[in-house]
Design a protein around this motif. Structure first.
Motif, PDB file in Angstrom:
ATOM      1  N   ALA B 147      22.831  -4.768  92.412  1.00 42.57           N
ATOM      2  CA  ALA B 147      21.815  -5.749  92.026  1.00 42.57           C
ATOM      3  C   ALA B 147      21.942  -6.104  90.541  1.00 42.57           C
ATOM      4  N   LEU B 148      22.206  -5.099  89.719  1.00 39.12           N
ATOM      5  CA  LEU B 148      22.278  -5.333  88.276  1.00 39.12           C
ATOM      6  C   LEU B 148      23.583  -5.991  87.858  1.00 39.12           C
ATOM      7  N   GLN B 149      24.667  -5.685  88.551  1.00 40.81           N
ATOM      8  CA  GLN B 149      25.977  -6.128  88.086  1.00 40.81           C
ATOM      9  C   GLN B 149      26.721  -6.975  89.105  1.00 40.81           C
ATOM     10  N   TYR B 150      25.955  -7.631  89.948  1.00 44.90           N
ATOM     11  CA  TYR B 150      26.581  -8.472  90.965  1.00 44.90           C
ATOM     12  C   TYR B 150      27.528  -9.480  90.322  1.00 44.90           C
ATOM     13  N   LYS B 151      27.037 -10.168  89.285  1.00 45.38           N
ATOM     14  CA  LYS B 151      27.850 -11.185  88.604  1.00 45.38           C
ATOM     15  C   LYS B 151      29.153 -10.597  88.094  1.00 45.38           C
ATOM     16  N   GLU B 152      29.019  -9.487  87.364  1.00 43.94           N
ATOM     17  CA  GLU B 152      30.185  -8.902  86.700  1.00 43.94           C
ATOM     18  C   GLU B 152      31.174  -8.348  87.728  1.00 43.94           C
ATOM     19  N   TRP B 153      30.673  -7.692  88.749  1.00 40.66           N
ATOM     20  CA  TRP B 153      31.568  -7.161  89.782  1.00 40.66           C
ATOM     21  C   TRP B 153      32.269  -8.283  90.519  1.00 40.66           C
ATOM     22  N   PHE B 154      31.551  -9.372  90.750  1.00 43.28           N
ATOM     23  CA  PHE B 154      32.172 -10.512  91.416  1.00 43.28           C
ATOM     24  C   PHE B 154      33.351 -11.017  90.590  1.00 43.28           C
ATOM     25  N   LEU B 155      33.115 -11.232  89.311  1.00 43.43           N
ATOM     26  CA  LEU B 155      34.184 -11.794  88.471  1.00 43.43           C
ATOM     27  C   LEU B 155      35.348 -10.812  88.339  1.00 43.43           C
ATOM     28  N   MET B 156      35.040  -9.526  88.179  1.00 43.78           N
ATOM     29  CA  MET B 156      36.083  -8.500  88.090  1.00 43.78           C
ATOM     30  C   MET B 156      36.949  -8.486  89.331  1.00 43.78           C
ATOM     31  N   THR B 157      36.294  -8.690  90.478  1.00 41.02           N
ATOM     32  CA  THR B 157      36.994  -8.626  91.753  1.00 41.02           C
ATOM     33  C   THR B 157      37.786  -9.896  91.991  1.00 41.02           C
ATOM     34  N   PHE B 158      37.200 -11.015  91.625  1.00 40.76           N
ATOM     35  CA  PHE B 158      37.846 -12.292  91.892  1.00 40.76           C
ATOM     36  C   PHE B 158      38.978 -12.565  90.905  1.00 40.76           C
ATOM     37  N   ASP B 159      38.786 -12.216  89.650  1.00 38.50           N
ATOM     38  CA  ASP B 159      39.741 -12.605  88.612  1.00 38.50           C
ATOM     39  C   ASP B 159      39.568 -11.664  87.416  1.00 38.50           C
ATOM     40  N   GLU B 160      40.278 -10.539  87.463  1.00 38.76           N
ATOM     41  CA  GLU B 160      40.080  -9.522  86.430  1.00 38.76           C
ATOM     42  C   GLU B 160      40.474 -10.038  85.045  1.00 38.76           C
ATOM     43  N   ASP B 161      41.488 -10.915  84.996  1.00 40.21           N
ATOM     44  CA  ASP B 161      41.891 -11.480  83.701  1.00 40.21           C
ATOM     45  C   ASP B 161      40.762 -12.303  83.091  1.00 40.21           C
ATOM     46  N   ALA B 162      40.143 -13.143  83.933  1.00 44.06           N
ATOM     47  CA  ALA B 162      39.049 -13.972  83.425  1.00 44.06           C
ATOM     48  C   ALA B 162      37.899 -13.091  82.948  1.00 44.06           C
ATOM     49  N   ALA B 163      37.666 -11.993  83.656  1.00 50.82           N
ATOM     50  CA  ALA B 163      36.607 -11.069  83.239  1.00 50.82           C
ATOM     51  C   ALA B 163      36.923 -10.512  81.855  1.00 50.82           C
ATOM     52  N   ALA B 164      38.185 -10.169  81.634  1.00 54.23           N
ATOM     53  CA  ALA B 164      38.582  -9.614  80.338  1.00 54.23           C
ATOM     54  C   ALA B 164      38.491 -10.674  79.243  1.00 54.23           C
ATOM     55  N   VAL B 165      38.956 -11.890  79.549  1.00 50.67           N
ATOM     56  CA  VAL B 165      38.878 -12.960  78.552  1.00 50.67           C
ATOM     57  C   VAL B 165      37.418 -13.247  78.217  1.00 50.67           C
ATOM     58  N   GLY B 166      36.539 -13.162  79.211  1.00 52.61           N
ATOM     59  CA  GLY B 166      35.120 -13.395  78.997  1.00 52.61           C
ATOM     60  C   GLY B 166      34.435 -12.267  78.251  1.00 52.61           C
ATOM     61  N   GLY B 167      35.191 -11.219  77.932  1.00 53.15           N
ATOM     62  CA  GLY B 167      34.641 -10.148  77.115  1.00 53.15           C
ATOM     63  C   GLY B 167      33.863  -9.101  77.890  1.00 53.15           C
ATOM     64  N   LEU B 168      34.027  -9.073  79.224  1.00 49.57           N
ATOM     65  CA  LEU B 168      33.339  -8.023  79.991  1.00 49.57           C
ATOM     66  C   LEU B 168      34.000  -6.675  79.710  1.00 49.57           C
ATOM     67  N   PRO B 169      33.217  -5.601  79.710  1.00 48.94           N
ATOM     68  CA  PRO B 169      33.782  -4.257  79.516  1.00 48.94           C
ATOM     69  C   PRO B 169      34.502  -3.811  80.783  1.00 48.94           C
ATOM     70  N   VAL B 170      35.712  -4.339  80.968  1.00 48.52           N
ATOM     71  CA  VAL B 170      36.414  -4.173  82.242  1.00 48.52           C
ATOM     72  C   VAL B 170      36.660  -2.700  82.578  1.00 48.52           C
ATOM     73  N   ARG B 171      37.028  -1.935  81.567  1.00 48.59           N
ATOM     74  CA  ARG B 171      37.309  -0.523  81.826  1.00 48.59           C
ATOM     75  C   ARG B 171      36.080   0.226  82.299  1.00 48.59           C
ATOM     76  N   ALA B 172      34.977   0.005  81.616  1.00 50.21           N
ATOM     77  CA  ALA B 172      33.740   0.691  81.977  1.00 50.21           C
ATOM     78  C   ALA B 172      33.295   0.280  83.378  1.00 50.21           C
ATOM     79  N   LEU B 173      33.450  -1.007  83.693  1.00 50.79           N
ATOM     80  CA  LEU B 173      33.036  -1.472  85.013  1.00 50.79           C
ATOM     81  C   LEU B 173      33.919  -0.856  86.102  1.00 50.79           C
ATOM     82  N   ASN B 174      35.223  -0.787  85.840  1.00 49.17           N
ATOM     83  CA  ASN B 174      36.135  -0.152  86.792  1.00 49.17           C
ATOM     84  C   ASN B 174      35.774   1.300  87.021  1.00 49.17           C
ATOM     85  N   LEU B 175      35.506   1.975  85.926  1.00 47.88           N
ATOM     86  CA  LEU B 175      35.161   3.387  85.995  1.00 47.88           C
ATOM     87  C   LEU B 175      33.882   3.580  86.802  1.00 47.88           C
ATOM     88  N   GLY B 176      32.891   2.743  86.513  1.00 46.50           N
ATOM     89  CA  GLY B 176      31.626   2.837  87.236  1.00 46.50           C
ATOM     90  C   GLY B 176      31.822   2.663  88.731  1.00 46.50           C
TER      91      GLY B 176
END
Lengths: 266, 268
Positions: B147-176
């Motif tokens: 519920a809290l990270q639907y947006k971020e998980w969606f983007l990470m799953t759909f396009d991890e590069d775009a998530a990284a370019v957008g400045g999401l904490p990709v490593r932390a999200l993966n770990l979580g």
């Protein structure tokens, strides 16, 4: 290794991407050596080179996914690794980078352009949804909003990714080989759209492509910088620009109006 | 039906319903990130953890299983980054290692009083209060995270590069995501068993991918399919005295086949 720097007519335009004596090596294999280059506001920069020349590596360095071994990279004047205003960068990935069977609608993909760090842990607002609708309308994909992304043609998918990149109203648009695997006619209309956006909007472009044929005369004849097998070509949008540039329409609303003129966007 | 009045059976239904919500939800993200096999890997390793828990005389062997699953999930994430193009290699090695270690540990001591098969095939009728609490807590955490990270998980799953370019904490999200997967598998083992746990993560997601148009729809569909198969499967298993985990998984596969046959033709 490097000839030339940024365009000489920099004038009042702020640097958007600055590469200062940048070097990078994978293990011990140097990929980029002593690269100097500056992309300024409203430049259209094309980065070309054969496969393996380091285009993707350089792109990763620029957006801060990799750190250079030497030299410095700045985005909008700030060090790239610490650049926080990520919503100012629009990013269009290579077509092959996404899974065509992914269950997402066009609307969901376009909205995901808003999912960067500045909206972490925040709900989307009505304004956010409206921006997504505007972006889709501007690129002529509003009627596809509910379709699954994988069912669209290559050209339509390209517009979806462009809409996603534009939804934040970015100051810098990065396109990574946007036309690979797309037929010639669709490419033509895509470049038409890109050129139009460059001329009429306050957006700086960095495009990566292995050839420059499609952009033809749009770019100046000689590369502005060469490093190894990488070449930079640049064009500045002189026609409407002076240092005031406050009258530039920089909103998605404007794209939308333009999209309603069918001659501009096929 | 007097089955429903029986305490052990009600516990099974509650535990099953909870895990059928969190498992497939997480599974959809994992399948789309090409990590379908991670469920198998973590569950095999966690059986080794259970065995180690018994050998070391831990109060709760399940905690040993959970700890092993967590360690394995961190290892997978690490290996996934180290061998980007051989992600499945690390998964295969961990899976084989886990099950080998589990068999070895179980063979060291015959005084466990617990058969390894109850961890391989599940023992949903023996859920106790602690198990149910753990399942409810993990489910709550997974639902809250989505519920809290639907947006971020969606983007990470759909396009991890775009998530990284957008400045999401990709490593932390993966770990979580890896840690949550380990938790879900840790609590699911008692319900469907290590051998079948990944079916609960992946098959509902596969149904969602086939039939849904949007991402939101596929998530809802995956959970719906899993809930229906879980409840129907447990009831059928209780009524006809069948193996519960296996019944649920076979029902899931039946739903998937039906989806394949009857899905709407793709339209433009």
């Amino acid at each position: 290794m490097t000839t030339g720097a940024g365009p000489a007519d920099a004038g009042c335009h702020q640097p958007v991407i600055e590469l200062e004596d940048v070097s990078f090596a994978y293990e011990r294999r140097p990929v980029i050596e002593h690269l100097n280059f500056t992309v300024r506001e409203r430049d259209f920069a094309l980065l070309t080179g054969p496969n393996g020349a380091g285009k993707t590596t350089l792109l990763k360095l620029i957006v801060g996914l990799l750190e250079p071994d030497a030299g410095e990279i700045r985005l909008f004047g700030e060090p790239a690794r610490r650049f926080r205003r990520r919503e100012r960068i629009g990013y269009v990935p290579q077509k092959s980078a996404f899974n065509p069977l992914f269950p997402a609608t066009v609307r969901e993909v376009v909205l995901s352009g808003l999912y960067g760090r500045h909206r972490l842990f925040r709900r989307l607002t009505k304004e956010d949804y409206r921006r997504a609708e505007d972006a889709m309308h501007a690129l002529g994909i509003a009627d596809l909003a509910g379709k699954r992304i994988g069912m669209l043609s290559g050209g339509q998918q390209q517009r979806v990714f462009l809409a996603r990149a534009l939804v934040n109203n970015p100051g810098l648009l990065i396109l990574d080989e946007p036309t690979v695997g797309i037929d010639a006619e669709t490419q033509e209309s895509f470049y038409h759209l890109i050129r139009h956006m460059h001329r009429h909007h306050n957006i700086t472009f960095l495009m990566v492509s292995h050839d420059r044929d499609r952009l033809g005369d749009y770019l100046e004849g000689e590369p502005a910088a060469v490093a190894g097998r990488l070449k930079f070509y640049v064009r500045h949008s002189h026609d409407r620009t002076d240092c005031g540039e406050t009258d530039l329409t920089h909103s998605l609303r404007a794209y939308r109006r333009e999209a309603d003129e069918p001659a501009l966007v096929r | 039906m007097d089955l429903l009045t029986m305490e052990f059976f009600r516990r099974a239904l509650i535990g099953g319903a909870l895990i059928a919500a969190s498992g497939p939800l997480l599974g959809l993200f994992l399948v789309l990130r090409r990590l379908s096999m991670i469920g198998d890997t973590l569950s095999h390793v966690s059986v080794a953890g259970v065995a180690a828990g018994y050998l070391l005389g831990l109060g709760s062997p399940a905690a040993g299983g959970m700890a092993a699953a967590l360690l394995a999930s961190l290892a997978v994430e690490r290996l996934r980054r180290a061998y980007k193009t051989y992600a499945e290699l690390s998964i295969a090695i961990l899976m084989a290692g886990g099950i080998a270690l589990a068999s070895l540990l179980f063979s060291l001591d015959r005084g466990f009083g617990v058969n390894i098969t109850s961890y391989l095939f599940g023992s949903i009728y023996t859920l106790n209060d602690a198990d149910l609490t753990a399942i409810a807590a993990v489910t709550a955490v997974v639902l809250a995270a989505v519920a809290l990270q639907y947006k971020e998980w969606f983007l990470m799953t759909f396009d991890e590069d775009a998530a990284a370019v957008g400045g999401l904490p990709v490593r932390a999200l993966n770990l979580g995501m890896s840690v949550l997967t380990a938790l879900v598998i840790g609590v699911s083992i008692k319900i469907v068993g290590a051998l079948l746990v990944s079916a609960l993560l992946t098959i509902p997601a596969a149904c969602g991918l086939l039939a849904a148009r949007s991402f939101r729809q596929s998530a809802l569909l995956a959970v719906g399919v899993a809930e229906a198969a879980m409840l129907a499967g447990l009831l059928a298993a209780g009524f006809w005295n069948l193996a519960p985990g296996a019944t649920v998984v076979l029902l899931l596969i039946a739903v998937l086949l039906a989806t394949l046959i009857f899905r709407r033709r793709p339209r433009l």
